[in-house]
Design a protein around this motif. Structure first.
Motif, PDB file in Angstrom:
ATOM      1  N   SER A  73       0.801  -1.224   0.000  1.00 52.24           N
ATOM      2  CA  SER A  73       0.000   0.000   0.000  1.00 52.24           C
ATOM      3  C   SER A  73       0.833   1.273   0.000  1.00 52.24           C
ATOM      4  CB  SER A  73      -0.917   0.015   1.228  1.00 52.24           C
ATOM      5  OG  SER A  73      -0.147   0.103   2.422  1.00 52.24           O
ATOM      6  N   GLY A  74       2.091   1.189   0.437  1.00 48.76           N
ATOM      7  CA  GLY A  74       2.900   2.393   0.575  1.00 48.76           C
ATOM      8  C   GLY A  74       2.527   3.224   1.785  1.00 48.76           C
ATOM      9  N   GLN A  75       1.820   2.632   2.742  1.00 44.74           N
ATOM     10  CA  GLN A  75       1.395   3.343   3.941  1.00 44.74           C
ATOM     11  C   GLN A  75       2.308   3.027   5.121  1.00 44.74           C
ATOM     12  OE1 GLN A  75      -3.388   3.628   3.737  1.00 44.74           O
ATOM     13  NE2 GLN A  75      -2.633   1.584   4.145  1.00 44.74           N
ATOM     14  N   GLN A  76       2.372   3.951   6.068  1.00 42.41           N
ATOM     15  CA  GLN A  76       2.938   3.634   7.368  1.00 42.41           C
ATOM     16  C   GLN A  76       1.838   2.971   8.192  1.00 42.41           C
ATOM     17  OE1 GLN A  76       4.906   7.000   9.277  1.00 42.41           O
ATOM     18  NE2 GLN A  76       5.389   7.878   7.274  1.00 42.41           N
ATOM     19  N   ILE A 123       9.917   1.960  -2.342  1.00 44.05           N
ATOM     20  CA  ILE A 123       9.724   0.517  -2.193  1.00 44.05           C
ATOM     21  C   ILE A 123      10.775  -0.249  -2.993  1.00 44.05           C
ATOM     22  CG2 ILE A 123       8.124  -1.376  -2.692  1.00 44.05           C
ATOM     23  CD1 ILE A 123       5.847   0.690  -2.113  1.00 44.05           C
ATOM     24  N   ARG A 124      11.056   0.209  -4.215  1.00 44.52           N
ATOM     25  CA  ARG A 124      12.081  -0.459  -5.024  1.00 44.52           C
ATOM     26  C   ARG A 124      13.452  -0.367  -4.364  1.00 44.52           C
ATOM     27  NH1 ARG A 124       9.071   1.311  -9.442  1.00 44.52           N
ATOM     28  NH2 ARG A 124      10.120   3.319  -9.467  1.00 44.52           N
ATOM     29  N   LYS A 165       0.023   6.556  -2.883  1.00 45.80           N
ATOM     30  CA  LYS A 165       1.133   5.801  -3.471  1.00 45.80           C
ATOM     31  C   LYS A 165       1.377   6.287  -4.895  1.00 45.80           C
ATOM     32  CE  LYS A 165       2.742   1.058  -4.300  1.00 45.80           C
ATOM     33  NZ  LYS A 165       2.357  -0.377  -4.276  1.00 45.80           N
ATOM     34  N   ASP A 166       2.469   7.045  -5.072  1.00 46.61           N
ATOM     35  CA  ASP A 166       2.791   7.596  -6.379  1.00 46.61           C
ATOM     36  C   ASP A 166       4.156   7.093  -6.831  1.00 46.61           C
ATOM     37  OD1 ASP A 166       4.571   8.979  -4.782  1.00 46.61           O
ATOM     38  OD2 ASP A 166       3.683  10.952  -5.130  1.00 46.61           O
ATOM     39  N   ARG A 167       4.699   7.699  -7.863  1.00 45.37           N
ATOM     40  CA  ARG A 167       5.982   7.263  -8.418  1.00 45.37           C
ATOM     41  C   ARG A 167       7.105   7.355  -7.383  1.00 45.37           C
ATOM     42  NH1 ARG A 167      10.254   6.171  -9.244  1.00 45.37           N
ATOM     43  NH2 ARG A 167      11.616   6.364 -11.061  1.00 45.37           N
ATOM     44  N   GLY A 168       7.079   8.387  -6.542  1.00 45.80           N
ATOM     45  CA  GLY A 168       8.111   8.515  -5.516  1.00 45.80           C
ATOM     46  C   GLY A 168       8.026   7.424  -4.470  1.00 45.80           C
ATOM     47  N   ALA A 187      16.321   7.022  -8.351  1.00 46.24           N
ATOM     48  CA  ALA A 187      16.770   8.415  -8.441  1.00 46.24           C
ATOM     49  C   ALA A 187      15.715   9.397  -7.931  1.00 46.24           C
ATOM     50  CB  ALA A 187      17.148   8.747  -9.886  1.00 46.24           C
ATOM     51  N   LEU A 188      14.448   9.175  -8.288  1.00 41.01           N
ATOM     52  CA  LEU A 188      13.399  10.099  -7.848  1.00 41.01           C
ATOM     53  C   LEU A 188      13.219  10.027  -6.338  1.00 41.01           C
ATOM     54  CD1 LEU A 188      11.228  12.158  -8.572  1.00 41.01           C
ATOM     55  CD2 LEU A 188       9.621  10.250  -8.892  1.00 41.01           C
ATOM     56  N   TYR A 189      13.309   8.827  -5.784  1.00 46.36           N
ATOM     57  CA  TYR A 189      13.208   8.692  -4.326  1.00 46.36           C
ATOM     58  C   TYR A 189      14.277   9.529  -3.630  1.00 46.36           C
ATOM     59  CZ  TYR A 189      14.197   6.744   0.259  1.00 46.36           C
ATOM     60  OH  TYR A 189      14.481   6.620   1.594  1.00 46.36           O
ATOM     61  N   LEU A 190      15.528   9.411  -4.086  1.00 41.45           N
ATOM     62  CA  LEU A 190      16.614  10.178  -3.469  1.00 41.45           C
ATOM     63  C   LEU A 190      16.435  11.678  -3.692  1.00 41.45           C
ATOM     64  CD1 LEU A 190      19.760   8.015  -4.298  1.00 41.45           C
ATOM     65  CD2 LEU A 190      18.529   8.172  -2.133  1.00 41.45           C
ATOM     66  N   GLU A 191      15.988  12.052  -4.870  1.00 44.86           N
ATOM     67  CA  GLU A 191      15.795  13.466  -5.182  1.00 44.86           C
ATOM     68  C   GLU A 191      14.760  14.103  -4.253  1.00 44.86           C
ATOM     69  OE1 GLU A 191      13.576  15.719  -8.811  1.00 44.86           O
ATOM     70  OE2 GLU A 191      15.161  14.309  -9.395  1.00 44.86           O
TER      71      GLU A 191
END
Length: 401
Positions: A83-86, A191-192, A183-186, A204-208
């Motif tokens: 889910s991308g949730q906490q 998760i990846r 839950k979006d691209r970031g 890269a987007l996560y780090l950015e």
């Protein structure tokens, strides 16, 4: 003289990092552990494995690296992988990680994940808790990754299986209250990264987005502590950043504006959520229905805002040239046939309400029912923990002639 020394130190550091990447890559295909263990033990094992990997440099290179950095780590709050949730259990896991590192790995300093400390940290640790489809190995899997922020390389990654069958997977307050799935691209990049093998690049987007993520986390912590004015200020600050166009940030703005009685602002913000969701083809709204019915829940604390949500979704959908498929979903309770029919009926009901708000949409909207075929959580608990499974999605598609 100083410049020469600095160049030498930088060269040694680059060599050390290169060696680290090579050594890490050699470990990149470690098999996923097959033995499940109790939750606390699994978290400790994951941390131990992660930290041991950081010590695999040759001794003299490790010494060089230790003199060049303070080995400061920030922990980006763990997420539930589907889910991308906490959730309540990911929060407990994060607390256990901090305790283990402070007790056993004093060469690292664990700093808070905030806007100040992210600029001082050399590493970011992130992780996911995943309900494992292969239950024979344990119902849950914990993934942790340690990334060097400057190089963007994952330097260590660990996986453990958890034997506990009843973890508290309820979303934390912000995620429970959010009107849409953020839950979006970031988030997908986060998760990846948690599953990326050592020696490979983190997303890269996560780090950015890390600096903005710290502001978002500060805002969310204030929201969950009931400090609404502070939360609103931090959500506003996050939204004004270059990468602030994020569903989670606007959800936070909407929630705090609603809590502070700023009704007009909240409606405007939900309109932005609907617009952004349609633009990115990622609009999943948590309309909650009475069991087995197409009627919304009657609890005003939950459904009082639904007419406004529908109004704003209709307005935004009317402004685009494409068509929109309204898709209903149900949780995994009851037969497949019953849920297929119910999800379609709910989508049809929502479509009719949207057309009532904007009649021209009658030619642009279609309905679809997925039953429980695309469950995100999939537990069938029918409570707050799997509310996302009962969502209504809005997908932009081309219009047929």
């Amino acid at each position: 003289m100083t410049t020469t020394i600095q160049r030498a130190r930088l060269a040694l550091r680059a060599f050390a990092l290169c060696a680290a990447a090579v050594l890490a890559a050699a470990c990149a295909h470690r098999p996923v552990p097959g033995n499940a263990m109790p939750f606390d033990q699994a978290v400790n094992q994951a941390v131990d494995d992660l930290m041991v990997q950081t010590q695999k440099l040759p001794a003299f290179l490790a010494k060089v690296e230790s003199t060049l950095t303070q080995r400061r780590i920030v922990i980006d709050p763990l997420l539930e992988g589907a889910s991308g949730q906490q959730t309540e259990v990911t929060r407990v896991a994060e607390q256990r990680i901090v305790q283990r590192m402070q007790a056993q790995f004093k060469q690292f300093t664990v700093s808070p994940f905030n806007a100040t400390e992210i600029g001082n940290a050399q590493y970011v640790l992130n992780g996911t808790l995943v309900r494992d489809k292969d239950a024979s190995g344990g119902p849950y899997r914990l993934n942790l990754a340690l990334t060097e922020i400057k190089s963007g390389v994952v330097i260590a990654q660990s996986v453990t299986r958890i034997s506990d069958t009843s973890l508290d997977t309820r979303p934390t307050a912000f995620f429970r209250d959010s009107p849409v799935n953020g839950k979006d691209r970031g988030v997908e990049g986060y998760i990846r990264t948690a599953e990326t093998q050592p020696g490979q690049a983190a997303d890269a987007l996560y780090l950015e987005r890390l600096p903005t993520a710290t502001v978002l986390q500060e805002a969310t912590a204030a929201y969950e502590a009931g400090r609404m004015s502070e939360a609103l200020s931090r959500y506003e600050a996050a939204s004004k950043r270059p990468d602030g166009q994020q569903l989670r940030i606007y959800s936070g703005l909407y929630l705090t504006q609603s809590q502070l009685g700023r009704t007009a602002d909240a409606e405007k913000t939900f309109g932005t959520i609907a617009r952004l969701g349609l633009e990115t083809n990622n609009l999943s709204v948590k309309f909650l229905f009475k069991p087995g019915s197409t009627d919304f829940l009657s609890d005003p604390k939950i459904s009082a805002a639904y007419p406004m949500w529908l109004r704003q979704i209709a307005r935004q959908a009317a402004q685009i040239d494409s068509c929109v498929v309204v898709t209903g979903h149900t949780s995994r309770t009851g037969s497949e046939a019953v849920n297929e029919r119910l999800s379609l009926q709910r989508a049809t009901s929502v479509k009719a309400k949207l057309v009532g708000e904007a009649p021209p949409l009658s030619k642009k909207l279609r309905e679809s029912g997925m039953g429980f075929r695309e469950n995100i959580v999939g537990t069938g608990a029918d409570d707050a923990s799997d509310a996302l499974d009962r969502r209504v999605e809005f997908k932009v598609v081309g219009c047929e002639a």
